[in-house]
Design an enzyme around this catalytic site. Structure first.
Site, PDB file in Angstrom:
ATOM      1  CG  ASN A 156      -1.722   1.248   1.374  1.00  0.00           C
ATOM      2  OD1 ASN A 156      -1.778   2.055   0.436  1.00  0.00           O
ATOM      3  ND2 ASN A 156      -2.358   1.425   2.517  1.00  0.00           N
TER       4      ASN A 156
ATOM      5  CE  LYS B 124      -0.061   3.319   4.631  1.00  0.00           C
ATOM      6  NZ  LYS B 124       0.079   3.423   6.085  1.00  0.00           N
TER       7      LYS B 124
ATOM      8  CB  SER C 174       5.638  -1.427  11.982  1.00  0.00           C
ATOM      9  OG  SER C 174       5.230  -0.079  12.158  1.00  0.00           O
TER      10      SER C 174
ATOM     11  CG  HIS D 267      -5.629   2.029   5.157  1.00  0.00           C
ATOM     12  ND1 HIS D 267      -5.167   3.013   5.990  1.00  0.00           N
ATOM     13  CD2 HIS D 267      -4.637   1.119   5.062  1.00  0.00           C
ATOM     14  CE1 HIS D 267      -3.937   2.719   6.372  1.00  0.00           C
ATOM     15  NE2 HIS D 267      -3.591   1.570   5.821  1.00  0.00           N
TER      16      HIS D 267
ATOM     17  CD  GLU E 286      -2.660   5.694   6.567  1.00  0.00           C
ATOM     18  OE1 GLU E 286      -2.645   5.738   5.328  1.00  0.00           O
ATOM     19  OE2 GLU E 286      -1.745   5.168   7.238  1.00  0.00           O
TER      20      GLU E 286
ATOM     21  CD  GLU F  22      -3.259  -2.260   7.311  1.00  0.00           C
ATOM     22  OE1 GLU F  22      -2.169  -2.504   6.803  1.00  0.00           O
ATOM     23  OE2 GLU F  22      -3.905  -1.230   7.063  1.00  0.00           O
TER      24      GLU F  22
ATOM     25  N   GLY G 228       3.090  -0.953   4.267  1.00  0.00           N
ATOM     26  CA  GLY G 228       3.192   0.461   3.934  1.00  0.00           C
ATOM     27  C   GLY G 228       4.638   0.833   3.660  1.00  0.00           C
ATOM     28  N   GLY G 229       5.299   1.383   4.676  1.00  0.00           N
ATOM     29  CA  GLY G 229       6.649   1.908   4.501  1.00  0.00           C
ATOM     30  C   GLY G 229       7.628   0.971   3.823  1.00  0.00           C
TER      31      GLY G 229
ATOM     32  N   GLY H 197       2.818   2.650  10.669  1.00  0.00           N
ATOM     33  CA  GLY H 197       3.750   3.749  10.479  1.00  0.00           C
ATOM     34  C   GLY H 197       4.450   4.197  11.749  1.00  0.00           C
TER      35      GLY H 197
END
Ligand code: 13P
Length: 254
Positions: free
Chosen positions: A9, A11, A208, A94, A96, A162, A229-230, A168
């Site tokens: 993802n 983002k 993470s 999600h 967010e 999640e 993500g990251g 994050g």
């Protein structure tokens, strides 16, 4: 045996040019068989990504979808607009979207239904906040977030657990926390869809997830992959996680 899925993802990261460069590099990697891989760039990068990925084993996902097929819904994108350009799956609900943009269980479900009707695979996100976990409400939240998913088609559904406090933040659910949440979600899915469907449904972990913790998380009995993500923004860590998923599926969890 559930085939692992590793989904990136991205983002609001990567321009169209950066998306292209990443995907060319990922395609050049010697990725292991037996793992489904999906990348989810921003809407504007989807057409270019679709062209690059045509004929490859790597799937393409969007990060959101509207529940109507067209209309006066400024800034929204319909499912048919995604399938037309070769998008195969979509992330829905999600955290967010929930915390920053007013997404609710109801609107997420409406998006998921429309996506499935159009032929998209849905990656449906759930997970508790830190306050909810600290208050002992984790399972109640997961129960609420999954309560009405029974209207969806389980054969085109992936769940993503999640925990919001792990997204994050560098904090990761412990293997015990992740496994018990995933096992709980699978029990819920069994109630909604029956035991056989629940056994074949994939439940991804997100929060993470990175190469350093990939083996211990992806090796858990009810963790069937990751929504990253990251660590999905660079080819090397993303590929390392894909390899870890293959190792775990092959029974080598070291
Ligand atoms: P991080 O991997 O950056 O924690 O993000 C997880 C996530 O939100 C994936 O959807």
């Amino acid at each position: 045996m559930r085939r692992p899925l590793i989904a990136g993802n991205w983002k609001m990261h990567k321009t169209v040019a950066e998306t292209g460069a990443f995907l060319e590099d990922l395609l050049a990697e010697d990725l292991p068989p037996g793992v489904d891989v999906v990348c989810c760039p921003t809407f504007v990068a989807l057409p270019a990504a679709a062209m690059i990925l045509t004929g490859s084993e790597i799937g393409l996902g969007a990060q959101n979808v509207h529940w109507e097929s067209s209309g006066a819904f400024t800034a929204e994108v319909a499912a048919q607009m995604l399938t037309e350009i070769g998008v195969g799956s979509v992330i829905v609900g999600h955290s967010e979207r929930r915390t920053l943009f007013g997404e609710t269980d109801e609107s997420a479900l409406a998006r998921a239904r429309a996506a499935q009707v159009a032929g998209l695979e849905v990656i449906y996100c759930i997970g508790e906040t830190l306050d909810e976990r600290d208050g002992g409400d984790t399972f109640a939240i997961l129960e609420r977030q999954t309560a009405n998913l029974g209207v969806l088609d389980p054969s085109h559904l992936v769940l993503a657990y999640e925990p919001v406090w792990a997204i994050g933040t560098g904090r990761t659910a412990t293997p015990t926390q992740a496994q018990e949440a995933h096992a709980f979600v699978r029990l819920r899915l069994a109630k909604l869809f029956g035991g056989d469907a629940a056994e074949s449904l994939r439940i991804l972990y997100g929060g993470s997830l990175k190469p350093a913790n990939a083996h211990e998380l992806l090796g858990l009995a009810d963790v069937d992959g990751g929504l990253i993500g990251g660590a999905s923004l660079d080819v090397q860590p993303f590929s390392a996680i894909i390899r870890a998923a293959a190792d775990c599926a092959n029974g080598d969890e070291s």
